[in-house]
Motif scaffolding. Structure first.
Motif, short mmCIF file in Angstrom:
data_model
loop_
_atom_site.label_atom_id
_atom_site.label_comp_id
_atom_site.label_asym_id
_atom_site.label_seq_id
_atom_site.Cartn_x
_atom_site.Cartn_y
_atom_site.Cartn_z
N THR A 132 0.84 -1.20 0.00
CA THR A 132 0.00 0.00 0.00
C THR A 132 0.88 1.25 0.00
N ASP A 133 2.05 1.16 0.60
CA ASP A 133 2.97 2.30 0.54
C ASP A 133 3.47 2.51 -0.88
N LEU A 134 3.80 1.41 -1.55
CA LEU A 134 4.33 1.50 -2.92
C LEU A 134 3.30 2.02 -3.91
N SER A 135 2.02 1.82 -3.61
CA SER A 135 0.97 2.21 -4.56
C SER A 135 0.16 3.39 -4.08
N ASP A 136 0.60 4.05 -2.97
CA ASP A 136 -0.19 5.14 -2.37
C ASP A 136 -1.61 4.67 -2.08
N GLY A 137 -1.72 3.44 -1.65
CA GLY A 137 -3.03 2.87 -1.34
C GLY A 137 -3.39 3.09 0.12
N ASP A 138 -4.37 2.33 0.58
CA ASP A 138 -4.92 2.52 1.92
C ASP A 138 -4.78 1.23 2.73
N PRO A 139 -3.79 1.16 3.61
CA PRO A 139 -3.59 -0.09 4.36
C PRO A 139 -4.77 -0.40 5.28
N GLU A 140 -5.39 0.64 5.83
CA GLU A 140 -6.50 0.40 6.75
C GLU A 140 -7.68 -0.24 6.01
N PHE A 141 -7.87 0.12 4.76
CA PHE A 141 -8.92 -0.52 3.95
C PHE A 141 -8.65 -2.01 3.87
N ALA A 142 -7.38 -2.36 3.58
CA ALA A 142 -7.02 -3.78 3.46
C ALA A 142 -7.25 -4.50 4.78
N PHE A 143 -6.77 -3.91 5.88
CA PHE A 143 -6.91 -4.57 7.18
C PHE A 143 -8.38 -4.72 7.56
N ASN A 144 -9.18 -3.69 7.29
CA ASN A 144 -10.61 -3.78 7.64
C ASN A 144 -11.30 -4.86 6.82
N MET A 145 -10.96 -4.95 5.54
CA MET A 145 -11.59 -5.97 4.69
C MET A 145 -11.14 -7.37 5.13
N ILE A 146 -9.88 -7.51 5.45
CA ILE A 146 -9.37 -8.82 5.88
C ILE A 146 -10.03 -9.23 7.19
N LYS A 147 -10.18 -8.27 8.09
CA LYS A 147 -10.85 -8.58 9.37
C LYS A 147 -12.31 -8.96 9.13
#
Lengths: 269, 266
Positions: B98-113
């Protein structure tokens, strides 16, 4: 710089395979140099200095080559990822190479420092003398150049495997730097004359020897008594620089061409 | 927008092409339905530039994929093989990509949870140590978290239980961007009604159609003048027709592998 540089450096510094091949495995050879090969060395500072310089140059070459085996393997297994991130993230091919190079150099320089401490420590225990390099700056530059060459070679061999679609030969090719390093080891007992300038591994030994001991190294027969042909240190340094630059240029070109190879295609046995 | 023009892909020099003249324009959300081995995954790999193209071209937002470098936010995918840059734990991997793509890590963590995995679990496991279903969840969440304009998802519902499938559908429906989903599962048609559909059989792309057209569609071997699509399957022509009670209801097939049995007359 992206988070990749920091994370890759941490990953390499804690990689058990790198720790084994570049430090633990080489410690065996440090002890061999101190207690077996060096049996005939008199406990005179000048003699010990020259012997230590010979040992450090060769052991550094082996240590860095050992590290390159793991660096090469890890890059090969992530070749698909490298292809993807250099196209679809902030990491361009040259930026990836720069960050991968910087993080690999951090790890390789740390390994070089460990080897330096190991050699001086074990040799102190053996000979009772603390031998420090005559030219620390020159030695540091030589080590830096050596790590640059080893890194560029590892990358080149990996990309070659991918582009030639030869993943089954990955194990052999990844070990090639270590194999070539041991081949260069033969100059301890054989005079390779002008071939030293064509072998970057022997050039590493020559420049490290020179800056460690202050003496001009021979082209071979390090452990054999008698008259020896001396190396042109400037030429050896130039050869190492040329090899490093050539390989880095090829790396940038090949990085753009390669598509990566799947882990399932790489034979592991 | 992703455009494929006359795309041919082969594995090995003398082998039959895996993709045969694939033409398609993808501007919204599409399912690519096809049986196993039809070339769907190969097509996605070609778009991601992970394999060589024999001939043809693929354009993303008007640019040839061969000319794209360092283009964060353009394309993402859930292929596990693109998330092996480091052998770190999954948590660090998410933060890296997410850092490399200027993405949103919290989005990923929330979806995974939301899909049943905890952050503690992610900190202790590498991607290669997850089950195939867990790995699919993580890679799909990463693909969406990279906030790309085009997302390619290869079988994102595989190995998921029904509850998780429902949640995955919700996440895909809410995503703002072009999504292409490879699947052989036809139940999705009832859950993604405002999507488009392409079919892929034996390396050939057919379509597009709207999901709404397919909800009552039937599979028939009989030639119909007003077929929605005519598919070439094992050297036979299989027609997708409007529901008239003359064929097998498309949505009654659990997955499209069964079309081969229908084509053989079973």
């Amino acid at each position: 710089m992206t988070r990749y540089l920091q994370m890759n450096a941490k990953s390499l510094l804690t990689n058990p395979y790198i720790l084994f091949w570049s430090i633990l495995f080489i410690e065996f050879w440090v002890l061999m140099w101190a207690y077996i090969f060096g049996n005939y060395i008199p406990q005179v500072e000048e003699a010990v200095r020259i012997y230590t310089a010979t040992a450090y140059g060769n052991l550094l070459m082996l240590s860095l080559s050992g590290a390159s085996v793991t660096i090469a393997s890890s890059l090969l297994y992530s070749s698909k990822s490298i292809r993807y991130v250099t196209k679809y993230t902030k990491l361009s091919p040259s930026r990836f190479l720069l960050e991968n190079l910087a993080s690999s150099l951090i790890a390789l320089l740390a390994i070089s420092a460990v080897m330096f401490i190991s050699v001086t420590g074990v040799f102190f225990a053996r000979f009772g003398l603390v031998i420090m390099p005559v030219d620390t700056i020159g030695l540091s530059f030589s080590i830096f150049l050596s790590t640059l060459f080893i890194y560029a070679l590892s990358l080149f061999l990996d990309f070659l495997i991918v582009i030639l679609r030869a993943p089954k030969s990955a194990s052999f090719i990844s070990f090639l730097p270590l194999i070539l390093a041991f081949t260069a080891y033969a100059s301890l007992w054989v005079d390779i004359k002008n071939a030293v300038y064509f072998s970057p591994f022997n050039c590493i030994v020559s420049v490290c020897y020179y800056y460690f001991s202050g003496q001009i190294p021979p082209t071979g027969n390090f452990l054999i008594q008698g008259e020896k042909i001396l190396v042109n240190v400037g030429l050896a340094m130039a050869s190492l620089v040329a090899w490093s630059l050539l390989l880095m240029i090829l790396d940038v070109i090949l990085l753009k061409k390669m598509r990566g190879v799947g882990v399932e295609e790489i034979r592991t046995t | 927008m992703i455009v494929s023009r006359d795309l041919y892909v082969t594995y090995g020099r003398s082998q039959e092409p895996v993709l045969k003249g694939v033409n398609g324009t993808f501007e919204n959300k599409f399912l690519i339905l096809g049986p196993n081995g039809s070339g769907k995954t190969t097509f996605f790999r070609a778009i991601c530039a992970l394999i060589n193209i024999a001939s043809g071209e693929i354009m993303v937002d008007g640019k040839n994929i061969e000319d794209l470098y360092a283009t964060a936010g353009v394309l993402s995918t859930n292929f596990q093989e693109v998330y092996t840059l480091l052998g770190s734990n999954v948590y660090d991997l998410v933060r890296l990509y997410t850092d490399l793509s200027d993405g949103d890590p919290e989005f990923a963590f929330n979806m995974i949870k939301d899909l049943g995995l905890t952050l503690e679990f992610l900190r202790k496991r590498k991607l290669s140590e997850l089950s195939s279903g867990q790995s699919k969840i993580v890679c799909t969440a990463l693909a969406l978290a990279m906030k790309a304009r085009h997302v390619l998802l290869d079988e994102p519902f595989e190995e998921l239980d029904p509850a998780k499938k429902g949640k995955m559908v919700k996440h895909l429906s809410e995503y703002d961007g072009v999504i292409l989903v490879n699947t052989h599962e036809t139940w999705l048609l009832k859950n993604l009604r405002n999507w488009g559909v392409f079919f892929m059989f034996e390396g050939v792309l057919y379509g597009p159609l709207l999901v709404e057209e397919l909800l009552n569609a039937e599979i028939s071997l009989a030639d119909e003048a007003d077929s929605l699509l005519r598919l070439s399957v094992s050297d036979k022509t299989v027609n997708i027709i409007r529901g008239k009670g003359k064929g097998t209801l498309l949505t009654s097939l659990e997955n499209l592998d069964r079309i081969y049995q229908l084509a053989e007359g079973d």
